[in-house]
Design an enzyme around this catalytic site. Structure first.
Site, short mmCIF file in Angstrom:
data_model
loop_
_atom_site.label_atom_id
_atom_site.label_comp_id
_atom_site.label_asym_id
_atom_site.label_seq_id
_atom_site.Cartn_x
_atom_site.Cartn_y
_atom_site.Cartn_z
N ASP A 111 0.87 -1.16 0.00
CA ASP A 111 0.00 0.00 0.00
C ASP A 111 0.92 1.22 0.00
O ASP A 111 2.10 1.11 0.33
CB ASP A 111 -0.90 -0.02 1.24
N ASP A 131 -0.19 5.02 0.94
CA ASP A 131 -0.46 6.05 1.94
C ASP A 131 -0.36 5.49 3.36
O ASP A 131 -0.97 4.46 3.68
CB ASP A 131 -1.85 6.65 1.72
N ASP A 142 -1.43 -0.29 6.15
CA ASP A 142 -1.70 0.37 7.43
C ASP A 142 -3.16 0.29 7.84
O ASP A 142 -3.50 0.63 8.97
CB ASP A 142 -1.33 1.85 7.33
#
Length: 222
Positions: free
Chosen positions: A8, A10, A184
């Protein structure tokens, strides 16, 4: 057999959210209505964190400003954006993580719900060329229309887009010895639960709890 390392972007490879930062850049430049944009940007960011983002409404808000500028103008704007809002939030640890997979001979891939215009140059900072983001429609005039095409790469959409990417290469997840996914967010639990090696990075509270329950490694780059 090679491994596949999926990241991922961000709050994972970068310690900020590029989707949330881009409207902030536009506000700083005086290119959008500040009061309206700030309110909408913060609302959608909170919805994403809460796992209840209306992706169509968000993309309508987020992509419309792109249609106002030429590709050349946007490219110059993006350089400023990265220098001010992204580069300061790239940690040495994140770079080392990517490099460790590169040194191991793994295939590198970023899958992000953020659109391809924003994420592609950022991924290139890490030397990653395989990039999946929400796809943008380009009109006959060569400018972004403000619309998206295909399946947005959010939640289960990441699995759909990953399978499309693999199929285009004549591959499947079984083509790799291990498939890592670093994220996250609880929004990525569908894909995290699918891969062989899930890793939580800077996890939100829900993902932290899930990682502990499932025995997934947890990394903190902040």
């Amino acid at each position: 057999m090679r491994n596949l390392a999926i990241f991922d972007l961000d709050n994972t490879l970068i310690n900020t959210d590029s989707d949330h930062s881009w409207p902030q850049y536009l506000m700083n430049k005086g290119l959008v209505d500040v009061e309206y944009t700030r309110a909408q940007n913060d609302k959608f960011y909170q919805d994403y964190q809460n796992g209840c983002l209306d992706i169509d409404a968000f993309l309508k808000f987020h992509l419309e400003p792109l249609s106002r500028f030429s590709m050349e103008e946007l490219a110059e704007m993006h350089k400023e954006f990265v220098a001010e809002f992204i580069a300061p939030h790239i940690s040495t640890m994140a770079k080392m993580l990517v490099q460790s997979h590169r040194d191991a001979g793994d295939e590198l891939l970023v899958i992000s719900s953020t659109n391809e215009f924003i994420i592609t140059p950022i991924c290139h900072l890490f030397g990653i060329e395989n990039i999946i983001g929400t796809q943008l429609e380009i009109g006959a005039d060569g400018r972004y229309t403000g619309n998206y095409i295909g399946t947005p790469s959010l939640k289960e959409g990441k699995i759909t887009r990953l399978n499309q990417w693999l199929e285009a290469r004549g591959e499947s997840m079984d083509s790799y010895g291990k498939v890592y996914f670093y994220s996250d967010s609880k929004n990525d639990l569908p894909l995290l639960c699918l891969v062989s090696d899930a890793v939580a990075v800077n996890p939100d509270a829900d993902l932290q709890q899930e990682a502990i329950a499932k025995g997934w490694p947890v990394l903190n780059f902040k």
